[in-house]
Design a protein around this motif. Structure first.
Motif: not given
Length: 267
Positions: A114-118, A246-250
């Motif tokens: 999972r990734v949190l951006r911005g 960050v993996p492309s499928d995160a």
């Protein structure tokens, strides 16, 4: 989000809340003029003002929201606003990576993909453990400067060997003479800034050995002690240190989901 909950619990070893140690009793008297406040501030801030980059291992113990937490974090900072935090697990890959450059932050939970951006780094850290502080502020606190670019504005002498120095912007330092050093040597023992009370312990290093952060006017009650070890200042850090793959499928993660997954979910 159940797996994310397990990840954050594993990272910080959250257990039932119990009472922590009492806060240091700061002077409450009005005091008398401290004519040498600028010279003393120059003395106590010489080391931290010279820090361009910083790497260290941080050991956290305390509570946030209604939960007790503890864990280890590898930290890196570079002025003016770069930061990398890695939450360590007993075995295997880090539990999280939080990186920041400028005003933006990225949080990756590699075990959950999972990734949190911005979002600003301080907003992410606030959702994670209730500490709403930007990278430059964290570096200043950990090194003993308390605020970035600290400038003394006034000082007072107090009862029981205390002295205080007001900083421009509203922060305040509390000092006492170092017991194991020359009688003229002062050291920072506590500080107040932006709704936080800080308490410092020092040793033989130029920098604090630990700092306790207690929220005094924050919405969420936080009381964390951060022990600092393996500190290195002004080593060259590659730009890649403040990026994360960050993996492309995160899958995307929101601040609300992060807050609901961590020690603040009861709030």
């Amino acid at each position: 989000m159940r797996r994310a909950i397990c990840i954050l619990n594993f990272a910080f070893c959250i257990t039932a809340l119990s009472c922590g140690p009492r806060r240091v009793e700061l002077p409450t008297d009005t005091g008398s003029p401290f004519p040498d406040f600028a010279t003393v501030h120059e003395q106590v801030s010489t080391a931290c003002r010279g820090v361009r980059t910083l790497t260290a291992q941080l050991s956290l113990r305390g509570r946030a929201g209604g939960q007790r937490l503890s864990g280890r974090v590898i930290a890196g900072f570079e002025r003016p606003a770069s930061m990398r935090l890695e939450g360590l697990a007993p075995i295997g890959q880090p539990v999280f990576h939080l990186v920041a450059q400028g005003s933006g932050g990225v949080l990756l939970l590699p075990r959950d993909n999972r990734v949190l951006r911005g979002q600003p780094a301080e907003a992410i850290l606030d959702a994670l453990i209730g500490v709403n502080l930007a990278p430059a502020d964290l570096q200043a606190i950990l090194t003993g400067c308390v605020v970035p670019n600290a400038m003394p504005a006034g000082g007072r002498m107090h009862a029981n060997g205390w002295a205080s120095i007001d900083l421009q912007g509203g922060a305040k330092l509390y000092l006492r003479r170092a017991a194991a050093r020359a009688t003229t040597q002062w050291e920072i023992r506590a500080a107040q800034r932006d709704g936080w009370q800080l308490e410092y312990t020092t040793g033989q290093s130029r920098f604090p050995e630990s700092v306790r952060l207690t929220s005094v006017s924050q919405k969420i009650p936080v009381d964390l002690t951060v022990a600092v070890s393996d500190l290195e200042a002004n080593v060259d850090l590659a730009a890649a240190a403040f990026r994360v793959y960050v993996p492309s499928d995160a899958k995307p993660l929101t601040l609300e989901e992060l807050r609901d997954s961590g020690p603040l979910r009861a709030q």
